[in-house]
Write an enzyme that holds these catalytic residues in place. Structure first.
Site, PDB file in Angstrom:
ATOM      1  N   SER A  56     132.973   1.672  19.346  1.00 46.81           N
ATOM      2  CA  SER A  56     132.696   1.317  17.951  1.00 46.81           C
ATOM      3  C   SER A  56     131.231   1.291  17.548  1.00 46.81           C
ATOM      4  O   SER A  56     130.916   1.352  16.364  1.00 46.81           O
ATOM      5  CB  SER A  56     133.343  -0.028  17.614  1.00 46.81           C
ATOM      6  OG  SER A  56     132.831  -1.048  18.444  1.00 46.81           O
ATOM      7  N   LYS A  83     130.870   0.762  11.086  1.00 50.93           N
ATOM      8  CA  LYS A  83     130.810  -0.068   9.880  1.00 50.93           C
ATOM      9  C   LYS A  83     130.362   0.696   8.634  1.00 50.93           C
ATOM     10  O   LYS A  83     130.705   0.301   7.512  1.00 50.93           O
ATOM     11  CB  LYS A  83     129.858  -1.241  10.109  1.00 50.93           C
ATOM     12  CG  LYS A  83     130.374  -2.290  11.076  1.00 50.93           C
ATOM     13  CD  LYS A  83     131.422  -3.177  10.449  1.00 50.93           C
ATOM     14  CE  LYS A  83     131.747  -4.376  11.322  1.00 50.93           C
ATOM     15  NZ  LYS A  83     132.723  -5.270  10.692  1.00 50.93           N
ATOM     16  N   GLY A  91     136.334 -15.028  22.648  1.00 53.23           N
ATOM     17  CA  GLY A  91     136.686 -14.914  21.234  1.00 53.23           C
ATOM     18  C   GLY A  91     138.066 -14.343  21.043  1.00 53.23           C
ATOM     19  O   GLY A  91     138.241 -13.280  20.448  1.00 53.23           O
ATOM     20  N   GLU A 134     139.673  -7.968  22.708  1.00 56.91           N
ATOM     21  CA  GLU A 134     138.738  -9.031  22.341  1.00 56.91           C
ATOM     22  C   GLU A 134     138.001  -9.531  23.573  1.00 56.91           C
ATOM     23  O   GLU A 134     138.527  -9.450  24.693  1.00 56.91           O
ATOM     24  CB  GLU A 134     139.485 -10.228  21.733  1.00 56.91           C
ATOM     25  CG  GLU A 134     140.100  -9.967  20.385  1.00 56.91           C
ATOM     26  CD  GLU A 134     140.747 -11.227  19.819  1.00 56.91           C
ATOM     27  OE1 GLU A 134     140.292 -11.694  18.764  1.00 56.91           O
ATOM     28  OE2 GLU A 134     141.722 -11.720  20.429  1.00 56.91           O
ATOM     29  N   ASP A 146     140.618 -15.169  19.204  1.00 53.80           N
ATOM     30  CA  ASP A 146     141.292 -15.728  18.027  1.00 53.80           C
ATOM     31  C   ASP A 146     142.459 -14.860  17.552  1.00 53.80           C
ATOM     32  O   ASP A 146     143.507 -15.380  17.171  1.00 53.80           O
ATOM     33  CB  ASP A 146     140.298 -15.939  16.880  1.00 53.80           C
ATOM     34  CG  ASP A 146     139.519 -14.686  16.536  1.00 53.80           C
ATOM     35  OD1 ASP A 146     138.748 -14.212  17.396  1.00 53.80           O
ATOM     36  OD2 ASP A 146     139.684 -14.160  15.421  1.00 53.80           O
ATOM     37  N   SER A 186     126.838 -10.116  11.291  1.00 52.80           N
ATOM     38  CA  SER A 186     126.050 -10.350  12.499  1.00 52.80           C
ATOM     39  C   SER A 186     125.156  -9.163  12.823  1.00 52.80           C
ATOM     40  O   SER A 186     124.380  -9.211  13.760  1.00 52.80           O
ATOM     41  CB  SER A 186     126.978 -10.633  13.689  1.00 52.80           C
ATOM     42  OG  SER A 186     127.789  -9.504  13.941  1.00 52.80           O
TER      43      SER A 186
END
Length: 326
Positions: free
Chosen positions: A307, A56, A211, A207, A213, A81
């Site tokens: 990640s 990030k 979750g 995923e 989506d 989060s």
């Protein structure tokens, strides 16, 4: 219908130039045990060694570094989060700005304390009843701050793509790239870089089962929402794909596969015992997909983005103790 891409390979390359000397060029690990397990040559891009412990920082710093002096003087707002919160906090500190972050009340304490440690002010909300995007926009408007969201921002997406760019520069062409999917910024940037360099590469998103989506949205052909996911992969507990990231992923991502919380635990344990690295649940999902056999027809050379590694010792031990398999 053709249109100009929101983010291009050149944008990712520009982001890499901004990040040079600021972000870490993270290592790529190999494991003969892993290769034998999955029947392929696997290259792990270890973003758990990135500043703030996750990819990030790439997107956050790229976005923050492009703000005007006036915007920097007024400060930055965001919602996260955990890992993006830390990334924005550090990017703000590095550029002489300040940050106010909206975080869920149940964010792991280590992530909140880390963001505060970088100098951010934390405002909390209930992730199961509050709309963080609306709350974040309201916070930014009330205080006159520039809002930099976790994934729905072109400069954030371009910054995240530098992880895949570095991987491909370091190891050469790959047959497939496997990456976690939350809001979709990492895989949007990664697929932009990967397919910009090697158009035939397969890009596979991962995923948590709770979750799914993005998988559902890709199958439906439009963005759909799922109930707020309850999964150990808190960084991927997203209800709806990003408004900006989804069209990119619709165009460039070949498939999305799902992993269970138990498979994530097993991958965390494998990474610790065999690779000697600490990986948080969201950071382990791409590796979990390989280890659990979720990919069909695994090609000869595969890149995996690990990640992040932001997890405290108690939580890590608790999760790994419940893992099965090696």
């Amino acid at each position: 219908m053709t249109s100009t891409p929101l983010v291009t390979l050149d944008d990712v390359r520009d982001a890499a130039a901004r990040l040079k000397g600021v972000a870490h060029r993270t290592p790529v690990l190999r494991s003969r045990t892993l290769d034998a397990r999955v029947g392929a040559e696997v290259h792990l891009k270890c973003e758990n060694f990135q500043r703030i412990g996750a990819f990030k920082f790439r997107g956050a710093y790229n976005a923050v570094s492009r703000l005007t002096p006036e915007q920097l003087s007024k400060g930055i707002a965001s919602f996260s989060s955990g890992n993006h919160a830390q990334a924005i906090a550090l990017a703000a500190r590095e550029t002489g700005s300040s940050a106010v972050i909206l975080m869920p009340e149940d964010t792991p304490r280590s992530k909140r304390e880390a963001a505060e440690g970088y100098g951010a002010e934390i405002v909390t909300y209930d992730r199961y009843s509050g709309d963080r995007t609306a709350l974040g926009q309201e916070l930014a408007a009330d205080r006159g701050l520039t809002l930099i969201p976790p994934y729905d921002h072109p400069d954030v997406i371009a910054g995240q793509g530098t992880a895949a760019l570095e991987l491909l520069e370091d190891v050469g062409a790959l047959d497939a790239l496997v990456a976690p999917v939350g809001g979709g910024g990492l895989i949007a940037g990664s697929s932009t870089a990967a397919k910009g360099l090697h158009p035939d590469i397969r890009v596979i998103g991962v995923e948590p089962e709770a979750g799914d989506d993005t998988k559902r949205s890709l199958e439906a052909g439009h963005r759909v929402s799922v109930p707020v996911p309850r999964t150990i992969a808190d960084g991927q507990a997203i209800e709806t794909p990003g408004e900006l990231t989804f069209p990119i992923n619709q165009r460039l991502v070949d498939e999305v596969v799902l992993v269970s919380d138990d498979e994530i635990r097993a991958a965390m344990r494998f990474a610790f015992e065999r690779l000697k690295i600490v990986v948080e649940p969201s950071g382990a999902t791409a590796l979990a997909a390989l280890l659990a056999g979720r990919l069909t027809d695994v090609p000869p050379r595969v890149g995996v983005i690990v990640s992040g590694g932001n997890i405290n010792t108690h939580r890590f031990a608790e999760l790994c103790a419940g893992a099965t398999g090696h």
